[in-house]
Write a protein that holds these residues in place. Structure first.
Motif, PDB file in Angstrom:
ATOM      1  N   SER A  57      42.578 130.874  42.386  1.00  0.00           N
ATOM      2  CA  SER A  57      43.489 129.741  42.239  1.00  0.00           C
ATOM      3  C   SER A  57      44.862 130.215  41.802  1.00  0.00           C
ATOM      4  N   TYR A 102      50.253 124.328  44.544  1.00  0.00           N
ATOM      5  CA  TYR A 102      48.976 124.861  44.077  1.00  0.00           C
ATOM      6  C   TYR A 102      48.145 125.314  45.275  1.00  0.00           C
ATOM      7  N   SER A 135      44.136 126.989  46.303  1.00  0.00           N
ATOM      8  CA  SER A 135      42.777 127.390  45.964  1.00  0.00           C
ATOM      9  C   SER A 135      42.184 128.053  47.204  1.00  0.00           C
TER      10      SER A 135
END
Length: 169
Positions: free
Chosen positions: A77, A86, A88
């Protein structure tokens, strides 16, 4: 009024993910321990172009590397809070012995962890081969705060908190 969003192409999503990975110094690498618990560790992001593989340098004697050897499924992550971006990545860890790749990624900063330097017998290259990934991005904190406040006042869900895209590798 709902806005219609055009989804970016797979290549654009990967470019967005690569930009986050490149700009975030530390990632959280999550492994499954012997007793079945998920455990995350901070790892230094290697400055290589993201092409579906993520590289790290770890210690052969660490629980993290031993967990990856036994159970290669991992998650990595990345969070760039300032840009509201972000990533992941789920994938399979491979413990790699490749002197040329190690020399490419090595920095003397690693001597803090490996007193023997690049020749320390505990140095372990870790390659995460991405199997899938997810990207979240927003247009900025102020816009998100406005959307959330409006939702709280009106009781209606926020309509535009940014993008969320998934990609398979």
């Amino acid at each position: 009024m709902d806005q219609q969003h055009e989804h970016p192409s797979r290549e654009e999503t990967i470019r967005q993910m690569a930009a986050v990975i490149k700009n975030v110094k530390f990632a959280m690498l999550t492994v499954m321990t012997d007793d079945g618990h998920l455990q995350a560790h901070p790892m230094t992001t290697q400055q290589t172009e993201f092409d579906g593989d993520v590289w790290f340098i770890g210690g052969k004697d660490t629980q993290q590397v031993q967990s990856m050897a036994a159970r290669p499924q991992v998650n990595v992550s990345y969070a760039d809070h300032d840009k509201g971006a972000y990533v992941s990545i789920s994938g399979a860890a491979q413990l790699v012995e490749d002197r040329a790749k190690l020399e490419e990624l090595w920095s003397d900063a690693y001597k803090a962890y490996f007193p023997g330097g690049i020749d320390d017998p505990s140095v372990q290259l870790v390659k995460i081969e991405a199997q899938g990934g997810e990207y979240w991005g927003s247009d900025g904190k102020l816009k998100n705060m406005f959307q959330q406040a409006r939702a709280a006042i009106t009781g209606k869900p926020a309509t535009d908190l940014g993008t969320n895209e998934t990609v398979e590798f």
